[in-house]
Write an enzyme that holds these catalytic residues in place. Structure first.
Site, short mmCIF file in Angstrom:
data_model
loop_
_atom_site.label_atom_id
_atom_site.label_comp_id
_atom_site.label_asym_id
_atom_site.label_seq_id
_atom_site.Cartn_x
_atom_site.Cartn_y
_atom_site.Cartn_z
N GLY A 43 -9.84 3.91 -5.96
CA GLY A 43 -8.52 3.29 -6.11
C GLY A 43 -7.45 3.96 -5.25
CB VAL A 44 -3.83 4.44 -5.86
CG1 VAL A 44 -3.72 5.32 -7.08
CG2 VAL A 44 -2.64 4.63 -4.94
CG ASP A 45 -7.45 10.22 -6.61
OD1 ASP A 45 -6.80 10.92 -5.82
OD2 ASP A 45 -8.22 10.69 -7.47
CG ASN B 244 -10.34 12.31 -11.15
OD1 ASN B 244 -10.41 13.54 -11.04
ND2 ASN B 244 -10.90 11.48 -10.28
CE1 TYR C 64 -9.81 7.25 -14.96
CE2 TYR C 64 -7.66 8.16 -15.42
CZ TYR C 64 -8.95 8.33 -14.97
OH TYR C 64 -9.39 9.56 -14.56
CG ASP D 134 -1.79 1.11 1.41
OD1 ASP D 134 -1.72 2.07 0.62
OD2 ASP D 134 -2.62 1.06 2.35
N GLY E 9 -5.96 0.47 -13.01
CA GLY E 9 -7.16 0.13 -12.24
C GLY E 9 -8.39 0.49 -13.06
P1 ADP Z 1 -6.38 4.52 -12.53
O1 ADP Z 1 -7.65 5.34 -12.50
O2 ADP Z 1 -5.17 5.35 -12.97
O3 ADP Z 1 -6.53 3.24 -13.24
P2 ADP Z 1 -6.54 3.18 -9.92
O4 ADP Z 1 -6.32 3.79 -8.59
O5 ADP Z 1 -7.90 2.68 -10.25
O6 ADP Z 1 -6.06 4.29 -10.98
O7 ADP Z 1 -5.51 2.01 -10.13
C1 ADP Z 1 -4.13 2.21 -10.36
C2 ADP Z 1 -3.34 1.11 -9.70
O8 ADP Z 1 -3.20 1.42 -8.31
C3 ADP Z 1 -4.00 -0.26 -9.77
O9 ADP Z 1 -3.03 -1.20 -10.20
C4 ADP Z 1 -4.44 -0.52 -8.35
O10 ADP Z 1 -4.37 -1.91 -8.01
C5 ADP Z 1 -3.39 0.23 -7.57
N1 ADP Z 1 -3.74 0.62 -6.20
C6 ADP Z 1 -4.96 0.75 -5.62
N2 ADP Z 1 -4.83 1.12 -4.33
C7 ADP Z 1 -3.49 1.20 -4.07
C8 ADP Z 1 -2.69 1.51 -2.91
N3 ADP Z 1 -3.25 1.82 -1.74
N4 ADP Z 1 -1.33 1.47 -3.04
C9 ADP Z 1 -0.75 1.18 -4.22
N5 ADP Z 1 -1.44 0.89 -5.34
C10 ADP Z 1 -2.79 0.89 -5.28
#
Ligand code: ADP
Length: 177
Positions: free
Chosen positions: A34-36, A26, A127, A12, A125
């Site tokens: 997601g990560v955001d 975004n 996108y 994480d 993720g």
């Molecule tokens: P995008 O909209 O750019 O696709 P996402 O957040 O949906 O962004 O996903 C981007 C990547 O971040 C994915 O591979 C997802 O598994 C990963 N991700 C989600 N949460 C976390 C986290 N807490 N730490 C690291 N990576 C993460």
């Protein structure tokens, strides 16, 4: 030596005590899933407040570009917010836009003399960018940037949240050593 400058971890990104974590934001900069979502939840309202100020100044962040805020309550000092491309089949400039995310994030971080910078796997993720293709762009772009900036102090950490990404990066980094 390149291999000393790139590391890979599974986990994480919000837990990392680094100089900057990169956020797959975004273009609204107002947070998302997601990560955001994880970064804003863990980092608290200060990050969103700074994003809103940037938005007021420049109206969000175009795809492939990056902006920087502090890390709020995160262990990381800064967050670099970059906007990955939505995968539309690969013929709409997605690889170049994704490479721009890595390049522009590195440019901003190096401009602030930051050393340890952690990247998630941008666009893979919601996108929908195919993970194998995105991993290649990430590794090649960062590797090239480090070669072109050989005096840079930067240490890059790729942070994979899922097993599949972790294995893809591991293979690519092993190949390229
Ligand atoms: P995008 O909209 O750019 O696709 P996402 O957040 O949906 O962004 O996903 C981007 C990547 O971040 C994915 O591979 C997802 O598994 C990963 N991700 C989600 N949460 C976390 C986290 N807490 N730490 C690291 N990576 C993460």
């Amino acid at each position: 030596m390149l291999s000393a400058k790139i590391e890979l971890v599974k986990g994480d990104i919000t837990k990392l005590e680094v100089d900057a974590v990169v956020n797959a934001a975004n273009s609204s900069l107002l947070g998302g899933g997601g990560v955001d979502g994880a970064i804003h939840r863990a980092g608290g309202p200060e990050i969103l407040e700074e994003c809103k100020q940037i938005r007021a100044r420049q109206g969000g962040c175009p795809t492939g570009e990056a902006v920087i805020t502090t890390g709020g309550r995160l262990p990381a000092r800064y967050v670099v917010h970059t906007v990955g491309p939505v995968w539309q089949g690969g013929k709409n400039g997605e690889p170049e836009l994704l490479a721009n995310c890595y390049r522009n994030s590195l440019r901003i971080a190096s401009g602030k003399q930051l050393q340890h910078v952690a990247f998630p796997s941008i666009s893979t993720g919601v996108y929908g960018y195919p993970k194998d293709k995105a991993a290649k762009v990430a590794v090649q772009t960062v590797k090239k940037w480090l070669q072109e900036h050989e005096n840079s102090i930067m240490q890059i950490l790729f942070v994979c949240f899922d097993e599949e990404n972790y294995h893809l990066y591991k293979e690519l980094l092993a190949d390229e050593r």
